[in-house]
Design an enzyme around this catalytic site. Structure first.
Site, PDB file in Angstrom:
ATOM      1  N   SER A 103     -20.020 -38.668 -78.035  1.00 38.01           N
ATOM      2  CA  SER A 103     -21.258 -38.078 -78.109  1.00 38.01           C
ATOM      3  C   SER A 103     -22.546 -38.718 -78.188  1.00 38.01           C
ATOM      4  O   SER A 103     -23.614 -38.129 -77.887  1.00 38.01           O
ATOM      5  CB  SER A 103     -21.201 -36.932 -79.125  1.00 38.01           C
ATOM      6  OG  SER A 103     -20.366 -37.138 -80.214  1.00 38.01           O
ATOM      7  N   HIS A 163     -19.003 -35.964 -71.404  1.00 38.56           N
ATOM      8  CA  HIS A 163     -19.201 -35.341 -72.744  1.00 38.56           C
ATOM      9  C   HIS A 163     -19.217 -33.676 -72.910  1.00 38.56           C
ATOM     10  O   HIS A 163     -19.918 -33.002 -72.296  1.00 38.56           O
ATOM     11  CB  HIS A 163     -20.774 -35.656 -73.211  1.00 38.56           C
ATOM     12  CG  HIS A 163     -20.982 -35.017 -74.589  1.00 38.56           C
ATOM     13  ND1 HIS A 163     -22.265 -35.173 -74.918  1.00 38.56           N
ATOM     14  CD2 HIS A 163     -20.345 -35.011 -75.637  1.00 38.56           C
ATOM     15  CE1 HIS A 163     -22.151 -34.544 -76.000  1.00 38.56           C
ATOM     16  NE2 HIS A 163     -21.032 -34.413 -76.699  1.00 38.56           N
ATOM     17  N   GLU A 208     -21.925 -33.039 -69.807  1.00 38.25           N
ATOM     18  CA  GLU A 208     -22.589 -34.125 -69.369  1.00 38.25           C
ATOM     19  C   GLU A 208     -21.568 -35.269 -68.836  1.00 38.25           C
ATOM     20  O   GLU A 208     -20.721 -35.823 -69.347  1.00 38.25           O
ATOM     21  CB  GLU A 208     -23.254 -34.738 -70.642  1.00 38.25           C
ATOM     22  CG  GLU A 208     -24.573 -33.711 -71.073  1.00 38.25           C
ATOM     23  CD  GLU A 208     -25.179 -34.522 -72.260  1.00 38.25           C
ATOM     24  OE1 GLU A 208     -26.178 -35.020 -71.966  1.00 38.25           O
ATOM     25  OE2 GLU A 208     -24.643 -34.566 -73.261  1.00 38.25           O
ATOM     26  N   ASN A 210     -27.844 -34.420 -77.149  1.00 37.23           N
ATOM     27  CA  ASN A 210     -28.068 -34.915 -78.512  1.00 37.23           C
ATOM     28  C   ASN A 210     -29.266 -35.568 -78.654  1.00 37.23           C
ATOM     29  O   ASN A 210     -29.893 -35.673 -79.863  1.00 37.23           O
ATOM     30  CB  ASN A 210     -26.992 -35.714 -78.983  1.00 37.23           C
ATOM     31  CG  ASN A 210     -25.603 -34.961 -79.277  1.00 37.23           C
ATOM     32  OD1 ASN A 210     -25.643 -33.806 -79.747  1.00 37.23           O
ATOM     33  ND2 ASN A 210     -24.641 -35.394 -79.228  1.00 37.23           N
TER      34      ASN A 210
HETATM   35  N1  LIG Z   1     -16.057 -32.501 -82.680  1.00 31.46           N
HETATM   36  C1  LIG Z   1     -17.041 -32.025 -82.010  1.00 31.46           C
HETATM   37  O1  LIG Z   1     -17.876 -31.327 -81.871  1.00 31.46           O
HETATM   38  C2  LIG Z   1     -17.494 -33.186 -80.789  1.00 31.46           C
HETATM   39  C3  LIG Z   1     -18.197 -32.790 -79.766  1.00 31.46           C
HETATM   40  C4  LIG Z   1     -18.269 -33.464 -78.639  1.00 31.46           C
HETATM   41  C5  LIG Z   1     -17.736 -34.792 -78.579  1.00 31.46           C
HETATM   42  N2  LIG Z   1     -17.205 -35.210 -79.634  1.00 31.46           N
HETATM   43  C6  LIG Z   1     -16.564 -36.713 -79.456  1.00 31.46           C
HETATM   44  O2  LIG Z   1     -15.257 -36.474 -79.128  1.00 31.46           O
HETATM   45  C7  LIG Z   1     -14.372 -37.407 -79.998  1.00 31.46           C
HETATM   46  C8  LIG Z   1     -13.417 -36.831 -80.667  1.00 31.46           C
HETATM   47  O3  LIG Z   1     -13.916 -35.968 -81.597  1.00 31.46           O
HETATM   48  P1  LIG Z   1     -12.935 -35.013 -82.606  1.00 31.46           P
HETATM   49  O4  LIG Z   1     -14.120 -34.199 -83.235  1.00 31.46           O
HETATM   50  O5  LIG Z   1     -12.055 -34.472 -81.339  1.00 31.46           O
HETATM   51  O6  LIG Z   1     -12.300 -36.088 -83.616  1.00 31.46           O
HETATM   52  P2  LIG Z   1     -10.593 -35.750 -84.196  1.00 31.46           P
HETATM   53  O7  LIG Z   1     -11.091 -36.492 -85.423  1.00 31.46           O
HETATM   54  O8  LIG Z   1     -10.661 -34.336 -84.332  1.00 31.46           O
HETATM   55  O9  LIG Z   1      -9.717 -36.454 -83.381  1.00 31.46           O
HETATM   56  C9  LIG Z   1      -9.691 -37.664 -83.070  1.00 31.46           C
HETATM   57  C10 LIG Z   1      -8.180 -37.837 -82.602  1.00 31.46           C
HETATM   58  O10 LIG Z   1      -7.990 -39.243 -82.126  1.00 31.46           O
HETATM   59  C11 LIG Z   1      -6.758 -39.662 -82.742  1.00 31.46           C
HETATM   60  N3  LIG Z   1      -6.710 -41.305 -82.336  1.00 31.46           N
HETATM   61  C12 LIG Z   1      -7.389 -42.087 -83.069  1.00 31.46           C
HETATM   62  N4  LIG Z   1      -7.114 -43.169 -82.669  1.00 31.46           N
HETATM   63  C13 LIG Z   1      -6.235 -43.115 -81.464  1.00 31.46           C
HETATM   64  C14 LIG Z   1      -5.765 -43.888 -80.620  1.00 31.46           C
HETATM   65  N5  LIG Z   1      -5.909 -45.097 -80.837  1.00 31.46           N
HETATM   66  N6  LIG Z   1      -5.090 -43.633 -79.607  1.00 31.46           N
HETATM   67  C15 LIG Z   1      -5.260 -41.951 -79.570  1.00 31.46           C
HETATM   68  N7  LIG Z   1      -5.476 -41.052 -80.273  1.00 31.46           N
HETATM   69  C16 LIG Z   1      -6.252 -41.698 -81.485  1.00 31.46           C
HETATM   70  C17 LIG Z   1      -6.795 -39.110 -84.061  1.00 31.46           C
HETATM   71  O11 LIG Z   1      -5.305 -39.142 -84.361  1.00 31.46           O
HETATM   72  C18 LIG Z   1      -7.171 -37.815 -83.985  1.00 31.46           C
HETATM   73  O12 LIG Z   1      -5.996 -37.012 -83.643  1.00 31.46           O
HETATM   74  C19 LIG Z   1     -15.421 -38.215 -80.700  1.00 31.46           C
HETATM   75  O13 LIG Z   1     -15.819 -39.328 -79.959  1.00 31.46           O
HETATM   76  C20 LIG Z   1     -16.690 -37.303 -80.899  1.00 31.46           C
HETATM   77  O14 LIG Z   1     -17.986 -37.836 -81.131  1.00 31.46           O
HETATM   78  C21 LIG Z   1     -16.976 -34.356 -80.891  1.00 31.46           C
END
Ligand SMILES: NC(=O)c1ccc[n+]([C@@H]2O[C@H](COP(=O)([O-])OP(=O)(O)OC[C@H]3O[C@@H](n4cnc5c(N)ncnc54)[C@H](O)[C@@H]3O)[C@@H](O)[C@H]2O)c1
Length: 715
Positions: free
Chosen positions: A430, A451, A463, A501
C-alpha cells in the site's frame, strides 16, 4: 407498411401484426438518443397512418433491449430552463402515449436489459413478455433524477404504491422472475420462445382472450386507493426512503412525493406533475455531479480498456500471503473463474484464508446468488500451498505478504526464480515504492504494483502502479486481470502512497492538527459524515488499523518530508504506542464489540480521553465549516499535486480513484470536481486563512496561477 431507420424499423410479421425493431446502427447496444427517439416518433406515426394493423410487437435485434436514455446528452439537455425541460419531456410523453393509445394491442418482447427510458417504453405497451435473461428497472435516482417519460405514473398504477416506491426510489435492476412476481412483466419465457410468445399474446388479445383495453385503462386512471389508503402508503414509506437515501440525495424522496402528488390524477395530468418535478431535480448540483460521475466512470473504464488492449488473459493466478488481503484476492479470483494458488509460509494462515473464502461463498449461497455446486466449484479453484510447487504454470502472481521492504524484496526475488518467461509479478503493497521493490528483481519490466483495497470483494478500485522499469505489457496484463476480477483499475505512476494513500494521509494530517488544536474527534467524525463521507476520520483510522496507519504515516513522511512530517507525538502515534490498534483489537478511538450477527459495532470508549491526554489540545469549539475546511484543504491540494506530478493521467482518474478507493462523497464528484465547483480563487482564499497550519495548507504555484486565470480541472 414498412419503416426503416438507422435505429428503428417496422416489419410486417404477418396476419396484421407488425414488429417495431430496435437496432441502433454502429453501436453494440440500443439506447434512446435524440436520433432514435425521432425515429420512434416517425415509426409510430407510420403505424398510425396505416390501415390493416391489428397489433404491434416491440423488440430488439441486439443482446440488450434498450439500456436507457443516452446519458451523454443529459448535460446539455439539463442546461435548458425548467420550462424547456418540462416541454421536452411532455413532447416525449406524447410519443409514448401515442403508443399506449394505438387502437390495437401492443406487447414488448424484453430480450435483455431494459432500463430507464428503455423500460418506460415497455410500460407504455399493454403487456410485457420477458426472456429469462432479461433485467428491468428504473435506475434514474442514481443520477439524481427520477423517471421522466411516464415511468412514475405507469409503474405506480401497475405495481401498486408499495412496489412502485421500492422500484423507483431504490433504482435497482430486477431479474425477469422478480419482475414477474412484482407485476412489472406479464410472462417470462425462454429466450428462443420470446418473439413467438409476444406474437401469440397479441393474437390472444385480438381474439378477445385478454382484455388489453382494461389493462390500458388501469395505467391511464388514478391510483385505485382512497385518500386514507394513499396517505398511509406514502407517509409510511417516507421514513424508510428518507433514511436510505440520506440527506445528500434528494431524488428518491422527490420521486415518492411526485407519485403521491399524481396518485389521484389521470395520465396526462399526472405526467405533467412528473415532468415538473423531474425538471427541478435536473437543475440541482447533485444531479450535475452524479451525471458527471457517470461520464468519468465511463472515461476511466475506457482508459482501462485501452491499457489492457492486446493482453493475453490470465488463466492461472497465484497469491503470496493468505492474510486479510491475500485471502480476499484468492476469493475474488476464484469467484470470477480464474483459478488461483494461495501460498503462505504458515499452515494456519492458509486455513484462515480458506475459511474467509468459505464464509463469503456461504453469503452468496444464502442470498441465492450461487447454488451449492457453484460454491464447491469456486472453492476448488483456490489451491492452498506451502511450496512453490506449481508456480511455473502461473501467468500472474499477486504478492500480499507483510508490509516490509526487506521481506517483500526477498519473497519477490525468490518467486521470480520459479516463474515462467513473461509471467507478471505484482505487489499489493500500500505504500512501498514499486521502483524500490523492483531493485531486487532480475526482470523489473515484468513487475508492477496491484493495490487492492480492503475488503477486496467489496472495494471497486485497484491501483495498478507503474514502476520506473515496468513494461507496458506488464501493465496491460495486470489491468486486464483486475477487469476480469470485476474491479475498476486505474493506472498510476510510482510514488510513496501512490494516488489514494498519498491523498489520504494529508487528510489525516489535517485531522491530527485539529486534535492538536483542541478539536473533539467524535464531533469531527460527525461533521465529516454529515459532509458525505461514509465514516469520519477517527472511525476510518480504526477501520484501517492504527498500526497500519502509523506505519504508512512514517513512509509518507519520509517520502514527502516537506509537508508530511509532524513535530512531536500525534494522536495516531499515541494510540499506536498504547497498542490501541482500532477494530482489529477492539479498541482505538472507539471501542468495538461484535453484534448479534457477528458484525463489529462501534461504541464510545471512556478511556480514550485519558489515552489521548497531551496530544489533544485544550478543548476548543470549532464550527462545522472550519472543521470541513481544515480537513478538506490538505486532501484537495494533494490530489492536485498528484495530477501535477503526473501520478495520475487525468482529473477523472484522480476523482474516481478517491470515490472508489476511500469513499469520497460521490455527490460531490471527487476532489478536483469539488475544487471546480468552488472555484480555485475561492479555494486559494480559503486556504490562505489557514496558512499558519503549515505546508499542507499551501496551494501549489500552478493552482494559484490557474486561480488567477479562472481555469478549471475539467475545462
Ligand atoms: N489490510 C489492509 O487493509 C491492506 C489494504 C491494502 C493493501 N494491503 C497490503 O497488503 C499486504 C498484506 O497485508 P495483509 O493485511 O493481508 O497482511 P496479513 O498480515 O493479514 O497477511 C500477511 C500474510 O503473509 C504471510 N506471509 C509472510 N511472509 C510470507 C512469505 N514469505 N510467503 C508467503 N506468505 C507470507 C503471513 O503468514 C500472513 O498470512 C501488505 O503489503 C499490506 O500493506 C493491506
Amino acid at each position: 407498411m414498412q419503416y426503416a431507420g438507422q435505429a428503428v424499423s417496422v416489419r410486417d410479421a404477418g396476419d396484421g401484426l407488425y414488429e417495431v425493431v430496435f437496432d441502433l446502427a454502429g453501436d453494440s447496444v440500443n439506447k434512446f438518443n435524440q436520433a432514435t427517439l425521432a425515429e420512434l416518433r416517425d415509426a409510430v406515426a407510420a403505424l398510425q397512418g396505416s390501415d390493416g394493423v391489428q397489433g404491434v410487437l416491440f423488440s430488439s435485434a441486439k443482446d440488450v433491449f434498450i439500456v436507457g436514455a443516452d446519458i451523454t446528452e443529459f448535460t446539455q439537455m439539463f442546461e435548458r430552463s425548467e420550462d424547456e425541460i418540462v416541454a421536452g419531456l411532455l413532447e416525449m410523453n406524447q410519443v409514448f402515449n401515442s403508443i399506449e393509445d394505438l387502437p390495437y394491442p401492443t406487447v414488448t418482447a424484453i430480450n435483455g436489459v431494459a432500463l430507464g427510458g428503455g423500460f418506460e417504453l415497455c410500460l407504455a405497451t399493454d403487456y410485457r413478455v420477458a426472456s429469462t435473461v432479461a433485467k428491468v428497472g428504473l435506475p434514474e435516482v442514481k443520477l439524481g433524477i427520477y423517471p421522466g417519460w411516464g415511468g412514475t405514473v405507469r409503474l405506480s398504477r401497475l405495481l401498486g404504491v408499495d412496489n412502485a416506491n421500492e422500484w423507483v426510489c431504490g433504482g435497482a435492476e430486477h431479474k425477469a422472475v422478480a419482475a414477474l412476481k412484482a407485476g412489472a412483466v406479464d410472462a417470462v419465457v425462454d429466450p428462443a420462445q420470446l418473439r413467438d410468445a409476444g406474437l401469440d399474446l397479441l393474437r390472444n388479445c385480438i381474439a378477445g382472450k385478454f382484455d388489453y383495453r382494461a389493462r390500458r385503462l388501469e395505467k391511464q386512471s388514478a391510483i385505485r386507493l382512497n385518500q386514507v389508503e394513499q396517505m398511509m402508503a406514502f407517509e409510511s414509506a417516507k421514513g424508510v426512503i428518507g433514511a436510505q437515501a440520506g440527506p445528500h440525495y434528494p431524488a428518491p424522496m422527490a420521486a415518492l412525493k411526485t407519485m403521491q402528488k399524481h396518485a389521484g390524477l389521470t395520465r396526462d395530468a399526472a405526467q405533467a406533475v412528473e415532468a415538473r418535478g423531474f425538471a427541478k431535480l435536473a437543475k440541482t448540483e447533485v444531479c450535475r455531479a452524479l451525471i458527471g460521475l457517470f461520464m468519468k466512470d465511463q472515461q476511466v473504464k475506457k482508459t482501462g480498456r485501452k491499457h489492457a488492449a492486446g493482453a493475453a488473459p490470465v488463466q492461472q493466478a497465484a497469491v503470496l500471503g493468505a492474510g486479510i488481503m491475500g485471502g480476499g484476492v484468492a476469493y475474488q479470483s476464484a469467484s470470477r473463474g480464474v483459478p488461483i494458488l494461495m501460498k503462505d509460509i504458515n499452515e494456519k494462515a492458509l486455513q484462515l484464508g480458506l475459511d474467509e473464502a468459505t464464509k463469503l461463498l456461504g453469503g452468496q449461497l444464502k442470498r441465492g446468488r450461487l447454488d451449492a455446486a457453484g460454491v464447491a466449484k469456486t472453492l476448488t479453484m483456490i489451491r492452498p500451498t506451502l511450496s512453490f510447487g506449481d508456480i511455473a504454470n502461473v501467468d500472474l502472481v499477486v504478492e500480499a505478504v507483510v508490509e516490509n521492504v526487506k521481506v517483500k524484496q526477498a519473497v519477490l526475488a525468490e518467486t521470480e526464480q520459479h516463474l515462467k518467461d513473461g509471467a507478471i509479478l505484482a505487489s499489493n503493497t500500500s505504500t512501498i515504492s514499486i521502483t524500490e521493490l523492483a531493485t531486487a528483481l532480475k526482470k523489473p519490466e515484468n513487475f508492477c504494483g496491484m493495490h487492492f483495497f480492503n475488503p477486496v470483494h467489496k472495494m471497486p478500485l485497484v491501483e495498478v502502479i507503474r514502476g520506473e522499469k515496468t513494461s507496458d505489457a506488464a501493465v496491460a496484463r495486470t489491468v486486464a486481470y483486475a477487469q476480469t476480477l470485476g474491479k475498476t483499475p486505474i493506472v498510476v505512476n510510482d510514488c510513496p502512497g501512490f494516488l489514494v494513500n498519498r491523498v489520504l494521509f494529508p487528510y489525516f494530517g489535517g485531522f491530527s492538527l485539529l486534535l492538536r488544536d483542541g478539536g473533539d474527534f467524535r464531533r469531527i467524525d460527525k461533521v465529516m459524515e454529515g459532509f458525505g463521507w461514509p465514516m469520519g476520520p477517527a472511525y476510518l483510522l480504526d477501520v484501517v488499523g492504527i498500526d497500519t496507519a502509523h506505519h504508512a504515516d512514517a513512509v509518507m513522511a519520509a517520502g514527502f518530508p516537506d509537508r508530511m512530517t509532524h513535530e512531536g507525538e500525534n494522536a495516531i502515534d499515541r494510540l499506536y504506542s498504547l497498542e490501541r490498534f482500532g477494530q482489529k483489537n477492539a479498541r482505538g478511538f472507539y471501542a468495538y464489540a461484535p453484534d448479534r450477527r457477528g458484525k463489529l459495532k462501534k461504541a464510545p470508549d471512556e478511556t480514550v480521553t485519558a489515552a489521548l491526554s497531551g496530544v489533544v489540545g485544550a478543548a476548543r469549539e470549532f464550527s462545522d465549516e472550519e472543521i470541513i475546511e481544515r480537513m478538506m484543504i490538505p486532501l484537495c491540494i494533494e490530489t492536485v499535486r498528484c495530477l501535477e506530478d503526473n501520478i495520475v493521467a487525468s482529473a477523472a482518474d484522480a476523482d474516481m480513484g478517491l470515490i472508489y478507493g476511500i469513499g469520497f462523497p460521490p455527490f460531490r464528484g471527487g476532489a478536483l470536481y469539488y475544487l471546480d465547483q468552488m472555484g480555485l480563487a475561492n479555494f486559494c482564499a480559503m486556504a490562505a486563512k489557514y496558512a499558519d497550519l503549515g505546508p499542507l495548507y499551501q496551494p501549489t504555484t500552478r493552482m494559484q496561477q490557474m486561480a488567477e486565470r479562472g481555469a478549471t480541472y475539467y475545462g
